[in-house]
Design an enzyme around this catalytic site. Sequence first.
Site, PDB file in Angstrom:
ATOM      1  N   LYS A   1       0.867  -1.186   0.000  1.00 12.86           N
ATOM      2  CA  LYS A   1       0.000   0.000   0.000  1.00 12.86           C
ATOM      3  C   LYS A   1       0.893   1.221   0.000  1.00 12.86           C
ATOM      4  O   LYS A   1       2.005   1.198   0.544  1.00 12.86           O
ATOM      5  CB  LYS A   1      -0.888   0.033   1.247  1.00 12.86           C
ATOM      6  CG  LYS A   1      -2.142   0.837   1.078  1.00 12.86           C
ATOM      7  CD  LYS A   1      -3.208   0.058   0.318  1.00 12.86           C
ATOM      8  CE  LYS A   1      -4.515   0.802   0.208  1.00 12.86           C
ATOM      9  NZ  LYS A   1      -5.593  -0.090  -0.219  1.00 12.86           N
TER      10      LYS A   1
HETATM   11  P1  NAD Z   1     -13.226   7.778  -2.247  1.00  7.10           P
HETATM   12  O1  NAD Z   1     -12.198   8.789  -1.982  1.00  7.10           O
HETATM   13  O2  NAD Z   1     -13.747   7.615  -3.634  1.00  7.10           O
HETATM   14  O3  NAD Z   1     -14.507   8.027  -1.289  1.00  7.10           O
HETATM   15  C1  NAD Z   1     -14.398   8.125   0.097  1.00  7.10           C
HETATM   16  C2  NAD Z   1     -15.737   8.576   0.650  1.00  7.10           C
HETATM   17  O4  NAD Z   1     -15.682   8.578   2.079  1.00  7.10           O
HETATM   18  C3  NAD Z   1     -16.133   9.994   0.231  1.00  7.10           C
HETATM   19  O5  NAD Z   1     -17.534  10.053   0.006  1.00  7.10           O
HETATM   20  C4  NAD Z   1     -15.759  10.820   1.462  1.00  7.10           C
HETATM   21  O6  NAD Z   1     -16.493  12.031   1.563  1.00  7.10           O
HETATM   22  C5  NAD Z   1     -16.122   9.839   2.556  1.00  7.10           C
HETATM   23  N1  NAD Z   1     -15.460  10.142   3.829  1.00  7.10           N
HETATM   24  C6  NAD Z   1     -14.188  10.494   4.041  1.00  7.10           C
HETATM   25  N2  NAD Z   1     -13.976  10.725   5.349  1.00  7.10           N
HETATM   26  C7  NAD Z   1     -15.157  10.482   5.963  1.00  7.10           C
HETATM   27  C8  NAD Z   1     -15.600  10.555   7.311  1.00  7.10           C
HETATM   28  N3  NAD Z   1     -14.771  10.940   8.281  1.00  7.10           N
HETATM   29  N4  NAD Z   1     -16.885  10.233   7.585  1.00  7.10           N
HETATM   30  C9  NAD Z   1     -17.730   9.857   6.594  1.00  7.10           C
HETATM   31  N5  NAD Z   1     -17.368   9.784   5.308  1.00  7.10           N
HETATM   32  C10 NAD Z   1     -16.105  10.099   4.997  1.00  7.10           C
HETATM   33  O7  NAD Z   1     -12.623   6.398  -1.701  1.00  7.10           O
HETATM   34  P2  NAD Z   1     -13.009   4.924  -2.119  1.00  7.10           P
HETATM   35  O8  NAD Z   1     -12.083   4.501  -3.195  1.00  7.10           O
HETATM   36  O9  NAD Z   1     -14.482   4.829  -2.312  1.00  7.10           O
HETATM   37  O10 NAD Z   1     -12.561   4.109  -0.804  1.00  7.10           O
HETATM   38  C11 NAD Z   1     -13.414   3.999   0.333  1.00  7.10           C
HETATM   39  C12 NAD Z   1     -12.911   2.874   1.211  1.00  7.10           C
HETATM   40  O11 NAD Z   1     -12.898   1.651   0.458  1.00  7.10           O
HETATM   41  C13 NAD Z   1     -11.485   3.035   1.741  1.00  7.10           C
HETATM   42  O12 NAD Z   1     -11.405   2.433   3.013  1.00  7.10           O
HETATM   43  C14 NAD Z   1     -10.655   2.237   0.757  1.00  7.10           C
HETATM   44  O13 NAD Z   1      -9.428   1.812   1.320  1.00  7.10           O
HETATM   45  C15 NAD Z   1     -11.592   1.097   0.507  1.00  7.10           C
HETATM   46  N6  NAD Z   1     -11.324   0.370  -0.740  1.00  7.10           N
HETATM   47  C16 NAD Z   1     -11.338   1.015  -1.940  1.00  7.10           C
HETATM   48  C17 NAD Z   1     -11.095   0.287  -3.104  1.00  7.10           C
HETATM   49  C18 NAD Z   1     -11.178   0.914  -4.465  1.00  7.10           C
HETATM   50  O14 NAD Z   1     -11.107   0.179  -5.462  1.00  7.10           O
HETATM   51  N7  NAD Z   1     -11.358   2.223  -4.588  1.00  7.10           N
HETATM   52  C19 NAD Z   1     -10.815  -1.081  -3.028  1.00  7.10           C
HETATM   53  C20 NAD Z   1     -10.823  -1.708  -1.780  1.00  7.10           C
HETATM   54  C21 NAD Z   1     -11.077  -0.967  -0.649  1.00  7.10           C
END
Ligand code: NAD
Length: 421
Positions: free
Chosen positions: A104
């Site tokens: 990561k």
């Molecule tokens: P992103 O940046 O597209 O979206 C994140 C969302 O979370 C946004 O809507 C943001 O406003 C919200 N957010 C941030 N801080 C917050 C808080 N304190 N309270 C409430 N909401 C909050 O990110 P993403 O890619 O959707 O990733 C989200 C999660 O999924 C992360 O934990 C990431 O590690 C995990 N993840 C993502 C992927 C991927 O393919 N993008 C894959 C596996 C896991």
Amino acid sequence: MSDDALGNMLAQMENAEPYADVDAGVFERLKHPERTLKVSLPVERDDGTVEIFEGFRCQFDSARGPFKGGIRYHPTVSMDEVTALAGWMTWKTALVDLPYGGAKGGVACNPKELSDCETEKLTRRYTEGVRRMIGPDMDVPAPDMNTGAREMAWMMDTYSMYGGRVIPDVVTGKPIEVGGTAGRVEATGRGVTITTRRMFEYLGEDLDGATVAVQGFGNVGSVTARLLSSMGANVVAVSDVSGGVHDADGLDVMAIERHVSETGSIAGYTDADGYDDADAITNGDLLRLDVDALIPAAIENVITEDVAEDLRASVVVEAANGPTTFAADGILRERDIPVVPDILANAGGVIVSYLEWVQNSQQYSWDLEQVNDDLETKLARAFDEMLDAYTARDTPDLRTAAYVVALERVGKAHEMRGLFP
Ligand code: NAD
């Protein structure tokens, strides 16, 4: 908030150790990342000043294949946070049986304060900083919070410039035009949807009409909400960092997506014309809603002990990485609230990243149906293997069962390779 993500990840490993058949010496090795790089990234801001950002890349374990894991842009990014996330990637790739290890990376920054030009400079400089340790057969980054196809295209271009040829398979999650795959943008949310449906089947419940609350409305949360809604679930609440909206009769997820793409956040949706039935809700209240499924899809450690005590959902599906603290996990276990662990629930992203990487190396592209079929097959198999371990090893919960499968796979690879020198 994420300072103890590493402690959480290590505690989850130790919790599973008694149920897993892993040599004690090998288990000790599994608790330590292979290497972590910290880089200083000077970037000229649009006003001519120079700011130094801190970037990281943690390569946790490569016993089963090249390192794999996303790049996160967020103010909380730290050495400990990327190490925890790299560990989770290791267990995730093992659980869904991809020929990868776990890694990561990230940059401590507030992406909302960076212009597009500054974000591009930062991404290219970060790529230069880590380029000696990444590569198609070494370590393959992908998107995570606040990064996406655009950043992956810049990373691929920068790496290719140094290589003197186009090297698409150095990153996954690229735009289709430069070697991305059909289905990657939706893959993680689609995987969350698939595991939610299978969990409902396992519990003998009907997803049609089931009430769902989703925290986080970015890539993962919005796709999850949209797909669950299209499958007949009743999405009653969604939120982002600005707060959330709630309607017990169900929300119009597509309308919220349009609002977010126009304004940048959920804030103000309740005031928009025609949505008078949707009320504002805080993130804390959303986590405590009486729903059939709660899906945290934002950041780490949001389900704390306090939240776990009050939680009223029938099942939690962890779309985010590490949303439940170790102590909160124990409370949910005592309260008989099942949790589909992150290393399974959000594995759809890395599965389709793997399919992108395979297509790049073959210089051949698959259609969306083939990608989605393969995603479903791999996730379904991992879900069943987790359930088998849950029954056969009599583990206290599904997370421990998932770790048993993953730890044994990685442990076996270490045993077979032996200890160098
Ligand atoms: P992103 O940046 O597209 O979206 C994140 C969302 O979370 C946004 O809507 C943001 O406003 C919200 N957010 C941030 N801080 C917050 C808080 N304190 N309270 C409430 N909401 C909050 O990110 P993403 O890619 O959707 O990733 C989200 C999660 O999924 C992360 O934990 C990431 O590690 C995990 N993840 C993502 C992927 C991927 O393919 N993008 C894959 C596996 C896991």
